[in-house]
Design an enzyme around this catalytic site. Structure first.
Site, PDB file in Angstrom:
ATOM      1  N   LEU A 155     -29.632  69.268 -64.812  1.00 25.17           N
ATOM      2  CA  LEU A 155     -28.425  69.837 -64.220  1.00 25.17           C
ATOM      3  C   LEU A 155     -27.209  69.678 -65.132  1.00 25.17           C
ATOM      4  O   LEU A 155     -26.081  69.922 -64.716  1.00 25.17           O
ATOM      5  CB  LEU A 155     -28.150  69.177 -62.867  1.00 25.17           C
ATOM      6  CG  LEU A 155     -29.188  69.466 -61.774  1.00 25.17           C
ATOM      7  CD1 LEU A 155     -28.991  68.521 -60.581  1.00 25.17           C
ATOM      8  CD2 LEU A 155     -29.114  70.914 -61.329  1.00 25.17           C
ATOM      9  N   GLY A 156     -27.463  69.278 -66.362  1.00 24.20           N
ATOM     10  CA  GLY A 156     -26.365  69.027 -67.293  1.00 24.20           C
ATOM     11  C   GLY A 156     -26.179  70.102 -68.348  1.00 24.20           C
ATOM     12  O   GLY A 156     -25.680  69.820 -69.440  1.00 24.20           O
ATOM     13  N   GLY A 157     -26.599  71.336 -68.040  1.00 19.66           N
ATOM     14  CA  GLY A 157     -26.466  72.425 -69.005  1.00 19.66           C
ATOM     15  C   GLY A 157     -27.620  72.474 -69.981  1.00 19.66           C
ATOM     16  O   GLY A 157     -27.443  72.809 -71.155  1.00 19.66           O
TER      17      GLY A 157
ATOM     18  N   TYR B 131     -33.844  45.508 -66.118  1.00 24.65           N
ATOM     19  CA  TYR B 131     -33.361  46.376 -67.188  1.00 24.65           C
ATOM     20  C   TYR B 131     -33.330  45.623 -68.512  1.00 24.65           C
ATOM     21  O   TYR B 131     -32.920  44.461 -68.571  1.00 24.65           O
ATOM     22  CB  TYR B 131     -31.961  46.902 -66.889  1.00 24.65           C
ATOM     23  CG  TYR B 131     -31.869  47.876 -65.730  1.00 24.65           C
ATOM     24  CD1 TYR B 131     -32.988  48.385 -65.100  1.00 24.65           C
ATOM     25  CD2 TYR B 131     -30.623  48.293 -65.268  1.00 24.65           C
ATOM     26  CE1 TYR B 131     -32.880  49.270 -64.042  1.00 24.65           C
ATOM     27  CE2 TYR B 131     -30.500  49.180 -64.211  1.00 24.65           C
ATOM     28  CZ  TYR B 131     -31.631  49.661 -63.601  1.00 24.65           C
ATOM     29  OH  TYR B 131     -31.520  50.534 -62.559  1.00 24.65           O
TER      30      TYR B 131
ATOM     31  N   GLY C 277     -32.390  63.929 -64.691  1.00 28.62           N
ATOM     32  CA  GLY C 277     -32.884  63.790 -66.049  1.00 28.62           C
ATOM     33  C   GLY C 277     -32.294  64.773 -67.040  1.00 28.62           C
ATOM     34  O   GLY C 277     -32.917  65.097 -68.054  1.00 28.62           O
ATOM     35  N   GLY C 278     -31.087  65.263 -66.750  1.00 24.54           N
ATOM     36  CA  GLY C 278     -30.415  66.201 -67.643  1.00 24.54           C
ATOM     37  C   GLY C 278     -30.622  67.658 -67.302  1.00 24.54           C
ATOM     38  O   GLY C 278     -29.968  68.535 -67.885  1.00 24.54           O
TER      39      GLY C 278
END
Length: 322
Positions: free
Chosen positions: A217-219, A53, A214-215
């Site tokens: 499921l985040g609205g 990373y 990757g977002g």
């Protein structure tokens, strides 16, 4: 914050794991420090990183974490520290994979960057098909004897990889793996076929990465409508393919008066073998939202509706044989 044991070990970790992959990519050093401080303020004690990373070169994320630990205040003592090795850290031979030589060199390099004398959970970032398990476990046993690591974990393994690793460890009277880190969320449920059953049978705690896919499921639809998020490329293609399901999902979350990201994390915390989803906030404010998921209880009816929207898998071979 709630805590649980990591797999069959006696190690207590928070039900949320702080992922650090964004550090030096989308999150600068001062904000990274604030994120880690905020995690401790919320009693999150489980931090995950990897030697690969960081930018502009691999290792930067571990270096920043080491600087944060060096500030004192029992930061290191309060943290269950997990890092990973496998990917190449240079262009010469033996600077990647899981040979005994690279395990020794990569471990010492991570310890130096992290400014610590031991790592709680040392994880294999990928399976190494060219290195025998007896060699891998011998190198890990030496590291344990030296006090440099406490536990071993895997990442992105198949179920039969876990079985093979544990069989080799058993022959050596060694503990072997105590955890597996895999992609797992409402949309991506492939691990339910064989990885989760293997983890449960061998006593491994599962640490899901990409819990919000990757977002998606985040609205994402509400954010898209409000002009706060614009997807492109592969993410947009996936959204368009799954748009009917995501519409149903966000509607259900609205019925529950809960944020979609909270529901996605809470669903994972209701799944067998799951220890702690990895959350990767870019800012300390984003970390605040994830904390709510630990307290969110989903009813059997809600879990059944989520399974209808995003169908999962039966344990193999029942999923495809009968």
């Amino acid at each position: 914050m709630q805590y649980t044991h990591l797999g069959r070990s006696g190690l207590s970790v928070s039900r949320l794991c702080l992922g650090t992959m964004n550090f030096s990519w989308t999150t600068d050093k001062p904000e990274s420090f604030r994120v880690m401080d905020s995690a401790h303020d919320k009693c999150i004690n489980f931090f995950d990183t990897a030697n690969r990373y960081g930018r502009p070169v691999p290792g930067v994320t571990e270096e920043w974490m080491g600087e944060w630990f060096a500030q004192g205040g029992n930061r290191r003592e309060k943290t269950v520290l997990a890092t990973k090795l496998y990917g190449d850290m240079g262009e010469w031979p033996n600077e990647g994979k899981l040979s005994a030589l690279n395990i020794r060199r990569a471990l010492d390099a991570s310890l130096k960057r992290l400014k610590t004398d031991y790592i709680d959970l040392y994880q294999f970032h990928h399976i190494d098909r060219a290195t025998p398990w007896d060699e891998i476990w011998q190198a890990m046993e030496v590291a344990v004897a030296q006090g440099k690591i406490l536990y071993a974990g895997s990442s992105n393994f198949a179920g039969w990889h876990i079985a093979k690793a544990q069989a080799a460890a058993d022959r050596r009277n060694y503990t072997g793996l105590i955890s597996e880190q895999s992609i797992y969320n409402l949309i991506e449920r492939t691990v339910e076929l064989e990885v989760l059953p293997a983890a449960m049978d061998f006593g491994l705690g599962v640490i899901p990465w990409s819990p919000l896919q990757g977002g998606l499921l985040g609205g994402v639809l509400k954010k898209e409508q409000d002009g706060h998020r614009r997807l492109e490329g592969r993410s947009l293609e996936t959204l368009n393919r799954l748009r009917p399901q995501i519409e149903q999902y966000e509607a259900l979350c609205f019925e529950l008066s809960a944020q979609p990201g909270d529901v996605a994390l809470a669903w994972l915390l209701h799944q067998p073998a799951v220890t702690a989803p990895i959350i990767g906030p870019r800012t300390s404010e984003q970390l605040d939202a994830a904390e709510r998921a630990v307290e969110l209880k989903l009813t059997p009816e809600t879990l059944a509706r989520l399974d209808t929207i995003f169908p999962g898998h039966k344990t193999a071979p029942e999923d495809y044989a009968w």
